[in-house]
Write an enzyme that holds these catalytic residues in place. Structure first.
Site, PDB file in Angstrom:
ATOM      1  N   ARG A  72     -72.377  19.089 -77.604  1.00  0.00           N
ATOM      2  CA  ARG A  72     -72.074  20.071 -78.658  1.00  0.00           C
ATOM      3  C   ARG A  72     -70.732  20.761 -78.444  1.00  0.00           C
ATOM      4  NH1 ARG A  72     -77.879  23.086 -78.852  1.00  0.00           N
ATOM      5  NH2 ARG A  72     -77.946  22.329 -76.690  1.00  0.00           N
ATOM      6  N   GLN A  73     -70.145  20.568 -77.262  1.00  0.00           N
ATOM      7  CA  GLN A  73     -68.807  21.113 -76.992  1.00  0.00           C
ATOM      8  C   GLN A  73     -67.788  19.983 -77.154  1.00  0.00           C
ATOM      9  OE1 GLN A  73     -68.442  23.798 -73.581  1.00  0.00           O
ATOM     10  NE2 GLN A  73     -70.671  23.806 -73.377  1.00  0.00           N
ATOM     11  N   THR A  87     -83.329  27.607 -86.827  1.00  0.00           N
ATOM     12  CA  THR A  87     -82.822  27.026 -88.070  1.00  0.00           C
ATOM     13  C   THR A  87     -83.844  26.080 -88.688  1.00  0.00           C
ATOM     14  OG1 THR A  87     -80.529  27.185 -87.309  1.00  0.00           O
ATOM     15  CG2 THR A  87     -80.982  25.617 -89.065  1.00  0.00           C
ATOM     16  N   HIS A 141     -74.236  13.855 -80.470  1.00  0.00           N
ATOM     17  CA  HIS A 141     -74.115  14.948 -81.442  1.00  0.00           C
ATOM     18  C   HIS A 141     -72.943  14.723 -82.388  1.00  0.00           C
ATOM     19  CE1 HIS A 141     -74.614  18.914 -83.110  1.00  0.00           C
ATOM     20  NE2 HIS A 141     -73.376  19.243 -82.789  1.00  0.00           N
ATOM     21  N   ASP A 170     -82.970  22.958 -80.666  1.00  0.00           N
ATOM     22  CA  ASP A 170     -82.854  23.785 -79.465  1.00  0.00           C
ATOM     23  C   ASP A 170     -83.865  24.925 -79.532  1.00  0.00           C
ATOM     24  OD1 ASP A 170     -82.081  25.240 -77.257  1.00  0.00           O
ATOM     25  OD2 ASP A 170     -79.947  25.058 -77.631  1.00  0.00           O
ATOM     26  N   ALA A 185     -85.117  26.114 -82.360  1.00  0.00           N
ATOM     27  CA  ALA A 185     -85.943  25.829 -83.542  1.00  0.00           C
ATOM     28  C   ALA A 185     -85.867  26.905 -84.620  1.00  0.00           C
ATOM     29  CB  ALA A 185     -87.408  25.594 -83.155  1.00  0.00           C
ATOM     30  N   ASP A 212     -78.355  25.045 -49.621  1.00  0.00           N
ATOM     31  CA  ASP A 212     -77.399  25.702 -50.519  1.00  0.00           C
ATOM     32  C   ASP A 212     -77.352  25.032 -51.885  1.00  0.00           C
ATOM     33  OD1 ASP A 212     -76.211  23.341 -49.898  1.00  0.00           O
ATOM     34  OD2 ASP A 212     -74.301  24.201 -49.210  1.00  0.00           O
ATOM     35  N   GLN A 213     -78.337  24.143 -52.162  1.00  0.00           N
ATOM     36  CA  GLN A 213     -78.503  23.438 -53.433  1.00  0.00           C
ATOM     37  C   GLN A 213     -77.488  22.316 -53.663  1.00  0.00           C
ATOM     38  OE1 GLN A 213     -81.345  23.923 -55.356  1.00  0.00           O
ATOM     39  NE2 GLN A 213     -81.765  25.067 -53.473  1.00  0.00           N
ATOM     40  N   LYS A 266     -76.513  26.137 -94.884  1.00  0.00           N
ATOM     41  CA  LYS A 266     -76.748  27.413 -94.213  1.00  0.00           C
ATOM     42  C   LYS A 266     -75.437  28.142 -93.976  1.00  0.00           C
ATOM     43  CE  LYS A 266     -76.786  25.224 -89.632  1.00  0.00           C
ATOM     44  NZ  LYS A 266     -77.619  24.778 -88.525  1.00  0.00           N
TER      45      LYS A 266
END
Length: 338
Positions: free
Chosen positions: A105-106, A238, A139, A234, A236, A46-47, A204
């Site tokens: 990033r969060q 941008t 980050h 990520d 690429a 079941d992982q 940007k």
């Protein structure tokens, strides 16, 4: 100060090549073999993740090497379960060596009714028994404050500076460092200062998430060899767009130095077709075969830096000394070739 035993290393499944490289580097420093602690990580049908440590770790100073990269959730759970196994086996201290810190990033609530997942992950790590974190190029630097335990955040810029001075020997006067957005200026400025180069910014504007509507170059890049520096690449999109805009503004060449090569989705194809002459990433995330096969992508090793940091932590000596270029030159001697 209490004397700690020699550090013992154990790894999950996210980046075994880096873990093995760190042990080889530590063996070089110590003049004797250094092996990873024997353990198994397996998944039930079941992982569910199961970890078993085969060696006695009672009273040992343990370092778990595990990037929380794709698949982020599996690798994070491996780290937490491995820490729990070591804690219940009476390890004296558990340090998580996380070359790439997923969920970074969060780090804030960008809009209403959204989580701060980086803080949640920090809480989970502490609850699992992790007593110290060693990572690279978070980050957002404020993530260190999400933890109530020591966090050592290493920087890739000293390594990048050494590589740039080797790759662009004789042409350093033509180099200009580029931040791909306003938020990355501090990171780009740090590298620019190390190599004595001027700084420019690509500003940007996004119409919606994942799509860049407009880019503006702040600074004169005409006739310059531009080096874009950032922490994560990520998809690429941008990065490749920024390279095109810089070439349109008169740059002679565009190169990129990115710490964490997530390189998901169409990233590799975009980079291979880009006007960007080269992309340099570190091995904080294990490279896929397509990444290794792409001619204009180079991978810079981080094992010398992490090995020395682990030894410094174990011996109770300064980790910040690794930010000095002079300190790293000896560790990376002979590793950078034109």
């Amino acid at each position: 100060m209490a004397t700690l035993l020699e550090p013992k290393l154990i790894t999950g499944s996210s980046n075994k090549p880096l873990a093995n490289a760190i042990t080889r580097r530590m063996a070089l420093h110590r003049g004797k073999p250094v092996d990873l602690v024997d353990a198994r990580v397996e998944r039930f049908n079941d992982q569910e993740i199961f970890v078993e440590v085969y060696e006695n770790v009672r009273g040992e100073d343990m370092f778990i090497i595990q990037s929380t990269s794709n698949p982020a959730n599996d690798n994070l759970m491996e780290l937490l379960i491995m820490s729990d196994a070591l804690r219940r086996s009476s390890a004296s201290r558990i340090t998580a060596v996380i070359p790439y810190f997923g969920y970074a990033r969060q780090d804030r609530r960008a809009k209403a009714r959204t989580p701060i997942s980086a803080k949640l992950v920090a809480n989970m790590m502490v609850e699992a028994g992790i007593e110290r974190v060693l990572t690279m190029d978070l980050h957002a630097a404020q993530i260190q404050g999400f933890f109530d335990i020591p966090v050592d955040n290493l920087y890739a810029s000293p390594i990048f500076a050494l590589d740039i001075k080797t790759q662009f020997e004789g042409a350093m006067d033509d180099i200009m460092v580029i931040s791909p957005d306003v938020g990355g200026v501090a990171r780009a400025r740090e590298l620019a200062k190390r190599i004595g180069a001027p700084l420019s910014i690509v500003d940007k504007r996004r119409e919606k998430h994942g799509e860049v509507a407009e880019m503006t170059v702040i600074g004169n890049v005409e006739g310059k060899k531009c080096i874009i520096v950032d922490d994560i690449c990520d998809t690429a999109g941008t990065l490749c767009k920024a390279a095109e805009v810089l070439m349109e503004h008169g740059a002679t060449e565009v190169h990129s130095y990115i710490t964490h090569g997530v390189l998901s989705g169409p990233a590799v194809e975009r980079i291979s077709k880009s006007v960007m002459k080269s992309l340099c990433i570190t091995d904080s995330i294990e490279a896929t075969q397509p990444v290794r096969d792409t001619p204009n992508i180079r991978i810079i090793p981080t094992a010398p830096l992490f090995a020395q940091a682990i030894l410094n932590i174990a011996n109770g000596t300064s980790v910040s000394s690794l930010f000095d270029t002079e300190t790293l030159e000896a560790s990376y001697e002979g590793l950078f070739n034109k």
